[in-house]
Design a protein around this motif. Structure first.
Motif, PDB file in Angstrom:
ATOM      1  N   PRO A  32       0.845  -1.127  -0.033  1.00  9.05           N
ATOM      2  CA  PRO A  32       0.090   0.044   0.049  1.00  9.05           C
ATOM      3  C   PRO A  32       0.712   1.406  -0.001  1.00  9.05           C
ATOM      4  N   ASP A  33       2.052   1.156   0.451  1.00  8.57           N
ATOM      5  CA  ASP A  33       2.750   2.338   0.508  1.00  8.57           C
ATOM      6  C   ASP A  33       3.791   2.619  -0.970  1.00  8.57           C
ATOM      7  N   THR A  34       3.413   1.844  -1.985  1.00  9.05           N
ATOM      8  CA  THR A  34       4.051   1.817  -3.248  1.00  9.05           C
ATOM      9  C   THR A  34       3.801   3.358  -3.709  1.00  9.05           C
ATOM     10  N   PRO A  35       4.741   3.951  -4.239  1.00  7.74           N
ATOM     11  CA  PRO A  35       4.475   5.467  -4.486  1.00  7.74           C
ATOM     12  C   PRO A  35       3.647   5.151  -5.854  1.00  7.74           C
ATOM     13  N   ALA A  36       2.746   6.420  -5.938  1.00  7.10           N
ATOM     14  CA  ALA A  36       1.973   6.397  -7.154  1.00  7.10           C
ATOM     15  C   ALA A  36       2.018   7.698  -7.880  1.00  7.10           C
ATOM     16  N   PRO A  37       2.728   7.959  -8.820  1.00  7.51           N
ATOM     17  CA  PRO A  37       2.546   9.069  -9.324  1.00  7.51           C
ATOM     18  C   PRO A  37       1.506   9.870 -10.201  1.00  7.51           C
ATOM     19  N   PRO A  38       1.301  11.076 -10.373  1.00  4.49           N
ATOM     20  CA  PRO A  38       0.093  11.697 -10.841  1.00  4.49           C
ATOM     21  C   PRO A  38      -0.145  11.269 -11.997  1.00  4.49           C
ATOM     22  N   ARG A  39      -1.295  11.232 -12.552  1.00  2.41           N
ATOM     23  CA  ARG A  39      -1.883  10.675 -13.758  1.00  2.41           C
ATOM     24  C   ARG A  39      -2.873  11.730 -13.985  1.00  2.41           C
ATOM     25  N   PHE A  40      -3.047  11.929 -15.388  1.00  3.16           N
ATOM     26  CA  PHE A  40      -4.038  12.604 -15.900  1.00  3.16           C
ATOM     27  C   PHE A  40      -4.913  11.914 -16.919  1.00  3.16           C
ATOM     28  N   LEU A  41      -6.276  11.698 -16.461  1.00  2.00           N
ATOM     29  CA  LEU A  41      -7.263  10.608 -16.900  1.00  2.00           C
ATOM     30  C   LEU A  41      -8.363  11.563 -17.436  1.00  2.00           C
ATOM     31  N   PRO A  42      -8.759  11.068 -18.751  1.00  2.36           N
ATOM     32  CA  PRO A  42      -9.978  11.767 -19.186  1.00  2.36           C
ATOM     33  C   PRO A  42     -11.348  11.367 -18.750  1.00  2.36           C
ATOM     34  N   GLU A  43     -12.247  12.257 -19.221  1.00  2.29           N
ATOM     35  CA  GLU A  43     -13.744  11.783 -18.889  1.00  2.29           C
ATOM     36  C   GLU A  43     -14.028  10.420 -19.045  1.00  2.29           C
TER      37      GLU A  43
END
Length: 377
Positions: free
Chosen positions: A268-279
């Motif tokens: 659960p502590d694995t880093p999650a980078p930002p992601r831009f998702l569409p609608e």
């Protein structure tokens, strides 16, 4: 950073929201970008939500290393992938193989939709409507307006919208290119998937294989989660049939979750980078309980009614919305935080925004802006 994976056979094990988040992101190719090709990704994800033409491209840009929008566009032109109504009665981009096999599986659900339009179909012979519609669209792809006019000439007292909805529900209709191509589009024109692909659809099969594919792309998940994703009912017996080969867990509310044994469940502590998702990205729609991606305080804030907004994941969760505006040769991407973003998060979001603009636009100038955070609590 490589993710540690936890696997357990303990049926009583409880998975936290963060554990579910990281597992889902990994399987959705959002924890790290994948080297797989666009066609393989469309198959792995069991299709891309495609109510609008551009979102499938942004979905793959957020998930694949080295993705070029032309990759998916070429697959559409070659008919390796198609746009067809399947899951949840919504338009999806599917591989040709999935279009031929998934549509028969969900066909009964599509036909049940017609009950909502029965008043507009009084006196309409649905078998005749299906046969006439097939004849028309297989003669040549027909724009929706033209198909509607032909059907209305045969049933002038029927509701025009109901007639075209009936054709869409009764037949596996695909939107043919150039509709949906990157940088080139056109009006919606329809033909049958069999005509477009030059081969017959497969007979409907038991959904067992689809359950396993869903878990590999969206799990761990409950029966209700999959039913919400697929728009199908009565799947409990399928899960029960598969239970001996599955692992089971509980979420924080005690809901039973199923999973395939060899699927990744990162720390659960694995880093999650930002992601831009569409609608309408399926990671936001793939579960009955969406708390694994959408925090309770932000529920409903990424859309109004049938309108959905671009979503920014920060640390794996919905934290902001986004949009682009173009003026001449410049494109501005505006991020609207839904809560306060720290300096490090803003820097990471900015880098991901620049990458998104570089991959998805040909603009000479990029600008990333943050709108003011508005506390609605």
């Amino acid at each position: 950073m490589a993710a540690k994976t936890h696997r357990t056979a303990a049926h009583s094990a409880v998975l936290s929201t963060r554990a579910l988040n990281r597992a889902t992101l990994e399987r959705q190719l959002l924890l790290r970008r994948s080297a797989m090709g666009a066609e393989d990704a469309v198959a792995h994800l069991v299709g891309l939500q495609a109510q609008n033409t551009r979102p499938p491209y942004f979905q793959l840009a957020s998930r694949l290393a080295g993705f070029d929008p032309a990759d998916l566009s070429r697959l559409m032109e070659s008919r390796a992938v198609v746009r067809i109504v399947t899951l949840r009665s919504t338009l999806h981009t599917h591989t040709a193989e999935d279009a031929l096999t998934l549509r028969p599986l969900v066909q009964p659900a599509r036909e049940r939709e017609l009950t909502a339009f029965r008043r507009g179909l009084v006196g309409v012979d649905l078998d005749r409507l299906a046969a006439l519609s097939r004849e028309l669209v297989e003669e040549r792809p027909r724009p929706v307006k033209e198909l509607r006019a032909e059907l209305l000439a045969r049933w002038p007292d029927a509701d025009p919208l109901a007639l075209t909805v009936a054709a869409r529900c009764l037949l596996p209709l695909v939107q043919v290119t150039p509709r949906g191509l990157w940088g080139r589009s056109g009006q919606v024109a329809l033909t049958t998937v069999e005509s477009w692909l030059g081969r017959s659809a497969e007979p409907a099969s038991a959904p067992d294989a689809l359950v396993l594919r869903y878990l590999r792309a969206f799990g761990p998940a409950s029966v209700k989660d999959m039913q919400a994703w697929a728009g199908l009912t009565r799947l409990k017996e399928v899960f029960e049939r598969l239970r001996p080969g599955l692992l089971t867990f509980r979420d924080g509310n005690g809901v039973e979750l199923f999973d395939v044994p060899d699927a990744p469940r990162p720390d659960p502590d694995t880093p999650a980078p930002p992601r831009f998702l569409p609608e309408f990205d399926n990671v936001l729609l793939g579960h009955a309980d969406r708390a694994r991606v959408i925090p309770p305080e932000h529920r409903g804030r990424n859309g109004v009614g049938n309108q959905s907004y671009g979503t920014v994941l920060v640390d794996g969760f919905l934290r902001a919305l986004w949009r682009t505006d173009r003026a001449g040769g410049a494109v501005t991407l505006t991020v609207q935080p839904l809560d306060r973003l720290g300096r490090a998060d803003r820097a990471d979001v900015t880098r991901e925004a620049v990458r998104t603009l570089s991959v998805m636009t040909d603009a000479a100038d990029h600008d990333v802006r943050f709108a003011a955070f508005v506390d609605v609590g």
